[in-house]
Design an enzyme around this catalytic site. Structure first.
Site: not given
Ligand code: PBG
Length: 328
Positions: A197, A250
């Protein structure tokens, strides 16, 4: 043999020929629909300005949407909580009567065959908006966060979650969650790890939707540097060692190389998360008349499958399922 013996256009001449040799397909059963569930009064639906077509829903409205997704053949919904109150430690995340726990139970009652995936993270529940608890100096405390994440996962699995999906990026969280689940007898709850991520600009609309933007600083001390591909593979392999059943990359669109690399290295089911900013880009361009939304979305989903994703998390899942059904 090359031209003129070989003519690549021969197999492109008709829809029948193109269909015969098509390498990749997308099914509704491979799609996961993310949903924002808020602790708001009955039947509330609040539009999200940056994500046209996506709403923050009360639990009963979320149940309606989930049933619709199930009817469309979508595999799963992924729940994000929007709690009424937040605190330093994000205690709403593991509240057995928290919004995600209640929504999970309600959706499983209404649509038992639809999978419910729950987001395991603290950022939607902490007053400061970071994904873990803070030390006195303001840094996110990795090890102190693990226990809270594990507790959160157990509460979600007890509520009926079919899969728990940690998105926090703390080191060691997959093992901590696996141990806690197993200790509680939840041996059969799979973990979908957000292994790679990235600290991405494409999460902007999500943070507005979930009210989870960090109050200070950014997430670069725990989310990955978009420049690093080898590190993404390492992250995924570590999660496999810790007991992940599925891994995720992601965002999705700018990371197709890593979907492919993570798939090759892990041989696990790989999910790609087509995130909020990627959705918003398509929506904005379509609204301006710059591109054909349906064609663009189906092309994006197909490209993620071609890159190696087994599962795709997409805010377009419902429309995509309808479009795919019409295609056949
Ligand atoms: C929470 C999380 C996030 C997303 C999914 N889980 C946001 C972040 O890390 O700030 C983002 C998902 C999206 O942008 O569709 N940790």
């Amino acid at each position: 043999m090359a031209f003129p013996q070989t003519r690549m256009r021969r197999l492109r001449a008709t829809a029948g020929l193109r269909g015969l040799v098509r390498e990749t397909d997308v099914r509704a059963g491979q799609l996961v629909l993310p949903m924002f569930v808020s602790e708001s009064p009955t039947s509330a639906r609040e539009p999200i300005a940056t994500m046209p077509g996506v709403e923050r829903c009360s639990i009963d409205a979320a149940v309606q949407d989930a049933c619709e997704a199930a009817e469309l053949g979508i595999a799963a919904v992924m729940l994000f909580g929007v709690p009424a109150e937040k605190d330093e430690h994000g205690s709403g995340a593991w509240d057995q009567d928290g919004v995600v726990q209640l929504a999970t139970a309600a959706i499983k009652r209404a649509a038992p065959e639809l999978l419910v995936v729950t987001d395991v993270c603290l950022c939607e529940y902490t007053a400061h908006g970071h994904c873990g608890v803070l030390r006195a100096d303001g840094a996110v405390d990795n090890d102190a966060t693990l226990e809270l994440l594990a507790r959160t996962a157990v509460s979600q699995a007890r509520a009926g979650a079919d899969i728990v999906a940690p998105s926090d990026m703390m080191d060691g969280r997959v093992r901590a969650i696996r141990e806690e689940l197993d200790g509680e007898g939840l041996l059969d709850t799979p973990i979908l790890a957000y292994s790679a991520k990235f600290a991405s600009a494409f999460y902007g609309p999500f943070r507005e939707a979930a009210g989870s933007a960090p109050a200070f600083g950014d997430r670069r001390s725990y989310q990955m540097d978009p420049a690093n591909g080898e590190e993404a593979v390492r992250e995924a392999l570590l999660d496999v060692q810790e007991g992940a059943d599925m891994v995720m990359v992601k965002p999705a669109l700018a990371y197709g190389d890593l979907i492919r690399a993570v798939k090759a290295a892990t041989r696990l089911p790989v999910a790609a998360y087509n995130v909020s900013g990627e959705y918003a880009m398509v929506k904005a361009a379509a609204a301006a008349g710059y591109l054909d939304e349906r064609a663009a979305v189906l092309e994006i989903l197909t490209s993620l499958r071609r890159a190696g994703a087994d599962t795709i998390v997409s805010y377009h899942a419902k429309d995509a399922a309808r479009w795919l059904a019409e295609q056949t």
